[in-house]
Design a protein around this motif. Structure first.
Motif, PDB file in Angstrom:
ATOM      1  N   THR A 245      -3.662 -81.472 -45.945  1.00 46.51           N
ATOM      2  CA  THR A 245      -2.725 -80.574 -45.048  1.00 46.51           C
ATOM      3  C   THR A 245      -1.274 -80.869 -45.432  1.00 46.51           C
TER       4      THR A 245
ATOM      5  N   CYS B  58       2.647 -83.810 -38.646  1.00 47.84           N
ATOM      6  CA  CYS B  58       1.205 -84.014 -38.775  1.00 47.84           C
ATOM      7  C   CYS B  58       0.561 -84.914 -39.394  1.00 47.84           C
ATOM      8  N   SER B  59       0.369 -83.752 -40.942  1.00 49.74           N
ATOM      9  CA  SER B  59       0.358 -84.550 -41.818  1.00 49.74           C
ATOM     10  C   SER B  59       0.715 -85.792 -42.814  1.00 49.74           C
TER      11      SER B  59
ATOM     12  N   LYS C 162      -5.853 -78.394 -37.384  1.00 50.94           N
ATOM     13  CA  LYS C 162      -5.906 -79.495 -36.448  1.00 50.94           C
ATOM     14  C   LYS C 162      -5.779 -78.546 -34.911  1.00 50.94           C
TER      15      LYS C 162
ATOM     16  N   TYR D 185     -10.854 -95.347 -45.830  1.00 50.45           N
ATOM     17  CA  TYR D 185     -10.336 -94.830 -44.742  1.00 50.45           C
ATOM     18  C   TYR D 185      -9.328 -93.142 -45.348  1.00 50.45           C
TER      19      TYR D 185
ATOM     20  N   GLU E 203      -3.342 -87.435 -30.941  1.00 48.18           N
ATOM     21  CA  GLU E 203      -4.314 -86.160 -31.518  1.00 48.18           C
ATOM     22  C   GLU E 203      -3.762 -85.335 -32.515  1.00 48.18           C
ATOM     23  N   HIS E 204      -2.426 -85.742 -32.642  1.00 47.35           N
ATOM     24  CA  HIS E 204      -1.578 -85.553 -33.856  1.00 47.35           C
ATOM     25  C   HIS E 204      -2.387 -86.184 -35.068  1.00 47.35           C
ATOM     26  N   VAL E 205      -2.834 -87.121 -35.215  1.00 44.70           N
ATOM     27  CA  VAL E 205      -3.694 -88.203 -36.453  1.00 44.70           C
ATOM     28  C   VAL E 205      -5.275 -87.966 -36.721  1.00 44.70           C
ATOM     29  N   ILE E 206      -5.782 -88.025 -35.208  1.00 47.71           N
ATOM     30  CA  ILE E 206      -7.023 -87.745 -35.265  1.00 47.71           C
ATOM     31  C   ILE E 206      -7.162 -86.720 -35.746  1.00 47.71           C
ATOM     32  N   LYS E 207      -8.065 -86.415 -36.507  1.00 46.85           N
ATOM     33  CA  LYS E 207      -9.008 -85.217 -36.848  1.00 46.85           C
ATOM     34  C   LYS E 207     -10.882 -85.988 -36.523  1.00 46.85           C
ATOM     35  N   HIS E 208     -11.034 -84.240 -35.952  1.00 50.46           N
ATOM     36  CA  HIS E 208     -12.193 -83.996 -35.113  1.00 50.46           C
ATOM     37  C   HIS E 208     -13.403 -84.163 -36.192  1.00 50.46           C
ATOM     38  N   THR E 209     -12.924 -83.468 -37.180  1.00 52.03           N
ATOM     39  CA  THR E 209     -14.023 -84.494 -38.555  1.00 52.03           C
ATOM     40  C   THR E 209     -14.486 -86.055 -38.987  1.00 52.03           C
ATOM     41  N   PHE E 210     -12.791 -87.111 -38.869  1.00 50.95           N
ATOM     42  CA  PHE E 210     -12.963 -88.088 -38.750  1.00 50.95           C
ATOM     43  C   PHE E 210     -14.681 -88.405 -38.513  1.00 50.95           C
ATOM     44  N   ALA E 211     -14.951 -89.735 -38.854  1.00 46.77           N
ATOM     45  CA  ALA E 211     -16.210 -90.417 -39.415  1.00 46.77           C
ATOM     46  C   ALA E 211     -15.179 -91.378 -37.381  1.00 46.77           C
TER      47      ALA E 211
ATOM     48  N   THR F 236      -0.635 -92.962 -40.881  1.00 43.44           N
ATOM     49  CA  THR F 236      -1.420 -94.100 -40.151  1.00 43.44           C
ATOM     50  C   THR F 236      -2.572 -94.509 -41.468  1.00 43.44           C
TER      51      THR F 236
ATOM     52  N   THR G 208      -0.302 -88.781 -40.526  1.00 42.58           N
ATOM     53  CA  THR G 208      -1.388 -88.848 -40.511  1.00 42.58           C
ATOM     54  C   THR G 208      -1.768 -90.107 -41.568  1.00 42.58           C
TER      55      THR G 208
ATOM     56  N   GLU H 231     -11.101 -90.794 -45.994  1.00 38.25           N
ATOM     57  CA  GLU H 231     -10.421 -89.347 -45.636  1.00 38.25           C
ATOM     58  C   GLU H 231      -9.983 -88.875 -44.920  1.00 38.25           C
TER      59      GLU H 231
ATOM     60  N   THR I  99     -13.422 -94.203 -37.986  1.00 40.69           N
ATOM     61  CA  THR I  99     -11.570 -94.489 -38.491  1.00 40.69           C
ATOM     62  C   THR I  99     -11.468 -93.598 -36.918  1.00 40.69           C
TER      63      THR I  99
ATOM     64  N   SER J 170      -4.801 -85.840 -44.281  1.00 42.63           N
ATOM     65  CA  SER J 170      -2.909 -85.758 -44.751  1.00 42.63           C
ATOM     66  C   SER J 170      -2.730 -85.587 -45.993  1.00 42.63           C
TER      67      SER J 170
ATOM     68  N   ILE K 120      -7.915 -96.098 -35.232  1.00 38.25           N
ATOM     69  CA  ILE K 120      -6.883 -94.958 -35.265  1.00 38.25           C
ATOM     70  C   ILE K 120      -6.598 -95.135 -33.821  1.00 38.25           C
TER      71      ILE K 120
END
Lengths: 282, 282
Positions: free
Chosen positions: A150, B146-147, A98, A140, B94-102, B153, B150, A142, B105, A147, B109
């Motif tokens: 990680t 973070c993991s 991240k 979800y 931003e601790h639970v959202i990844k830029h790779t997510f669709a 979430t 997420t 992905e 998604t 998670s 979130i």
């Protein structure tokens, strides 16, 4: 249970970069020809054992072992205990890093997955692999898989003493030519791919290209392409209900007859019997 | 067990944005004055119950309930079952959202944590909170937390029917003035903060500022500052071994005498007895 949990359909698995992490379960003896992919591959031996060849060296993995192979490193599955259960995880580095992480953490993760390594595991880590395998988060998945990957990564960072073998990837096997070779073959494996087309693509003479493949894979061009096709076909036989004709064409064979003949030649059994026998076991 | 797992020291908790997610466990009755913070706050009731006020409405949370409060939304803890156990999670989107997510998604979130909501939980979700609380990943706690956040979430995304109450945050309570007010107070709570300084900072007259605080928090300026100081002092009494003098100064009191007097006035007990009684319970 013969279950494959993937974010993408099986037809996208072979020789392509995935934008989402995915995993599958190997309960059958599925040996694979040498290959690399653009993903990090994690192997977890739930039970039994697995012999795996990485950069031409053989490693014997025992129950509870993890092995991680970085993207672009040539490897193949050689032999598995008959009743062994092996989990395979495929993901990209960006699925576990991240941007909010401390720089030291980012560097540690990046360094870890750049090498290939074998590690013992804690019970919690085997449990994570099971959760990944059984993931049922629909759209979800992905988010959930990232998670869990990680989380698994945190364990390797936290308990470095679990690592029993670590080796830096060499440069040789990741040469541009070899990458191009594997890429080209896997991209065109469903077409009538020829040695001439590959040589042309690489800018090699046909003769040199032929020797090059033999040297790098231990197989002739035709053997390598067929072994790759059969490896993919095996997965489809076990993990889908597609019929034999569909699988023959999906893996690039020009007819069911050729598929049957080559399959029998490599596996000493025909595809229908193979599927019946393996699925019957479950 | 009286344990607080945090990525940062307690002195950084109050009124500051954290760059890492963190959590703490509330086993004592620690009521808090109205406040907001720049983090998302997740509350999980392990046992007992908690009354919580969010944007001037009171919600009664029962064992197994989660409540999430977005950043910038005013809330306060009113009352907790004496033997109830409450977990508090604080993190940024931003601790639970990844830029790779669709994109879907990411949007889901982001929408979820923009509202405040109460949700029932599955056993696995309570287990995640425990894992967060007991996290022992040293330098890599951030990665692990973070993991787990997420993962939590993913459950809310996957099982939207768990949500029993969902409310869009209003605009009123997040006005710039109110943000500035809370920020200024919490930033200066350890100094000799005055109503004049706050009024000056906000560009209000002292008189208007005084009425404004009373209207927004239900307390006078002095009451609000003292309640905030005592709330922080309580946490330090229970979760550190700092002595009373250290805690008095750390929370902005000018002397131990004042600290003792104000504490007794608000909690009907003096700090030393409070600590003894609460810690003795464990």
């Amino acid at each position: 249970m013969q279950k494959a949990v993937e974010s993408n359909s099986h037809t996208k698995r072979f020789g392509q970069i995935h934008t989402q992490p995915y995993s599958f379960l190997v309960t059958q003896l599925v040996s694979s020809p040498k290959h690399w992919q653009a993903e990090i591959e994690g192997v977890y031996i739930e039970s039994g054992w697995l012999d795996i060849s990485v950069q031409d060296q053989t490693y014997h993995l025992k129950a509870g072992n993890f092995m991680f192979i970085p993207e672009g490193v040539i490897h193949s599955y050689l032999k598995k205990a008959d009743d062994g259960v092996v989990h395979v995880l495929k993901f990209l580095q960006e699925h576990v890093i991240k941007h909010t992480f401390a720089n030291d953490t980012k560097t540690a993760i990046s360094r870890m997955y750049k090498n290939y390594f074998i590690a013992e595991s804690l019970p919690a880590m085997g449990e994570i692999v099971h959760q990944i395998q059984e993931a049922d988060f629909g759209d979800y998945n992905e988010c959930y898989l990232c998670s869990k990957l990680t989380e698994l990564t945190s364990y390797f960072l936290r308990y470095p003493s679990l690592v029993v073998m670590e080796k830096s990837r060499g440069n040789e096997d990741t040469s541009n030519s070899l990458r191009s070779t594997f890429d080209f073959i896997h991209e065109h494996i469903r077409d009538g791919i020829t040695l001439e087309a590959l040589a042309n693509h690489l800018g090699f003479s046909v003769c040199y290209c032929s020797r090059y493949i033999k040297k790098k894979t231990g197989m002739t061009f035709v053997e390598y392409v067929n072994a790759s096709r059969i490896s993919e076909a095996e997965t489809l036989l076990l993990e889908t209900n597609d019929n034999i004709t569909e699988i023959a064409y999906a893996t690039g064979f020009s007819s069911v007859q050729t598929f049957n003949r080559v399959f029998k030649q490599i596996r000493n059994i025909n595809p229908t019997e193979y599927r019946k026998k393996r699925k019957g076991k479950k």
